[in-house]
Motif scaffolding. Structure first.
Motif, mmCIF file in Angstrom:
data_model
loop_
_atom_site.group_PDB
_atom_site.id
_atom_site.type_symbol
_atom_site.label_atom_id
_atom_site.label_comp_id
_atom_site.label_asym_id
_atom_site.label_seq_id
_atom_site.Cartn_x
_atom_site.Cartn_y
_atom_site.Cartn_z
ATOM 1 N N LYS A 185 0.856 -1.191 0.000
ATOM 2 C CA LYS A 185 0.000 0.000 0.000
ATOM 3 C C LYS A 185 0.891 1.239 0.000
ATOM 4 N N VAL A 186 0.386 2.333 -0.597
ATOM 5 C CA VAL A 186 1.115 3.599 -0.614
ATOM 6 C C VAL A 186 0.238 4.696 -0.028
ATOM 7 N N MET A 187 0.755 5.342 1.004
ATOM 8 C CA MET A 187 0.103 6.494 1.619
ATOM 9 C C MET A 187 0.911 7.730 1.271
ATOM 10 N N ILE A 188 0.216 8.857 1.091
ATOM 11 C CA ILE A 188 0.930 10.113 0.883
ATOM 12 C C ILE A 188 0.426 11.165 1.863
ATOM 13 N N GLY B 213 -3.016 7.510 -7.867
ATOM 14 C CA GLY B 213 -3.247 6.111 -7.532
ATOM 15 C C GLY B 213 -2.729 5.680 -6.177
ATOM 16 N N ALA B 214 -2.561 6.634 -5.262
ATOM 17 C CA ALA B 214 -2.160 6.273 -3.897
ATOM 18 C C ALA B 214 -3.322 5.557 -3.213
ATOM 19 N N ASP B 215 -3.000 4.711 -2.256
ATOM 20 C CA ASP B 215 -4.037 3.986 -1.524
ATOM 21 C C ASP B 215 -4.665 4.834 -0.432
ATOM 22 N N GLY B 216 -3.989 5.914 -0.067
ATOM 23 C CA GLY B 216 -4.548 6.779 0.955
ATOM 24 C C GLY B 216 -3.784 8.074 1.099
ATOM 25 N N ALA C 203 -1.420 12.027 13.170
ATOM 26 C CA ALA C 203 -2.461 11.236 13.845
ATOM 27 C C ALA C 203 -3.363 10.555 12.818
ATOM 28 N N ASP C 204 -3.722 11.279 11.776
ATOM 29 C CA ASP C 204 -4.540 10.711 10.710
ATOM 30 C C ASP C 204 -3.774 9.595 9.987
ATOM 31 N N ALA C 205 -2.466 9.764 9.835
ATOM 32 C CA ALA C 205 -1.641 8.746 9.162
ATOM 33 C C ALA C 205 -1.662 7.433 9.938
ATOM 34 N N VAL C 206 -1.635 7.501 11.244
ATOM 35 C CA VAL C 206 -1.683 6.279 12.058
ATOM 36 C C VAL C 206 -3.019 5.567 11.854
ATOM 37 N N ALA D 144 -3.016 4.029 8.344
ATOM 38 C CA ALA D 144 -2.144 2.856 8.258
ATOM 39 C C ALA D 144 -2.816 1.636 8.878
ATOM 40 N N LYS D 145 -3.435 1.812 10.024
ATOM 41 C CA LYS D 145 -4.145 0.699 10.667
ATOM 42 C C LYS D 145 -5.263 0.191 9.764
ATOM 43 N N LYS D 146 -5.997 1.106 9.144
ATOM 44 C CA LYS D 146 -7.079 0.710 8.246
ATOM 45 C C LYS D 146 -6.540 -0.049 7.038
ATOM 46 N N LEU D 147 -5.489 0.466 6.420
ATOM 47 C CA LEU D 147 -4.928 -0.190 5.234
ATOM 48 C C LEU D 147 -4.368 -1.583 5.570
ATOM 49 N N LEU D 148 -3.777 -1.728 6.730
ATOM 50 C CA LEU D 148 -3.215 -3.018 7.127
ATOM 51 C C LEU D 148 -4.291 -4.048 7.423
#
Length: 80
Positions: free
Chosen positions: A42-45, A59-62, A68-71, A74-78
């Motif tokens: 997955k790729v987050m930006i 085409g980023a996944d998130g 705080a939002d990144a955490v 990341a939990k959601k994507l995992l």
């Protein structure tokens, strides 16, 4: 280098940040290379100059607006 490191470390997520518009397009290049190499990650930006619409465009996944939002993202994507 980012894709090579993701492969070497068996990464689940790649997180990219840009603070200048000139570096934003490297995010697009990284995602394109990930897809070309069929890398299942997955790729987050994020970063001051990025937006959700830019994440969608490249085409980023998130996208996250802050740490705080990144955490949460990341939990959601995992868990997907």
């Amino acid at each position: 280098k980012i894709i090579a490191a993701a492969k070497e470390h068996n990464a689940s997520i790649i997180v990219l940040s840009a603070l200048m518009t000139t570096t934003m397009m490297r995010m697009k290049d990284t995602i394109a290379l990930k897809q070309k190499e069929n890398l299942n990650v997955k790729v987050m930006i994020g970063g001051a100059v990025t937006t959700q619409s830019f994440a969608d465009e490249i085409g980023a996944d998130g996208y996250s607006k802050d740490a705080a939002d990144a955490v949460r993202l990341a939990k959601k994507l995992l868990s997907e």
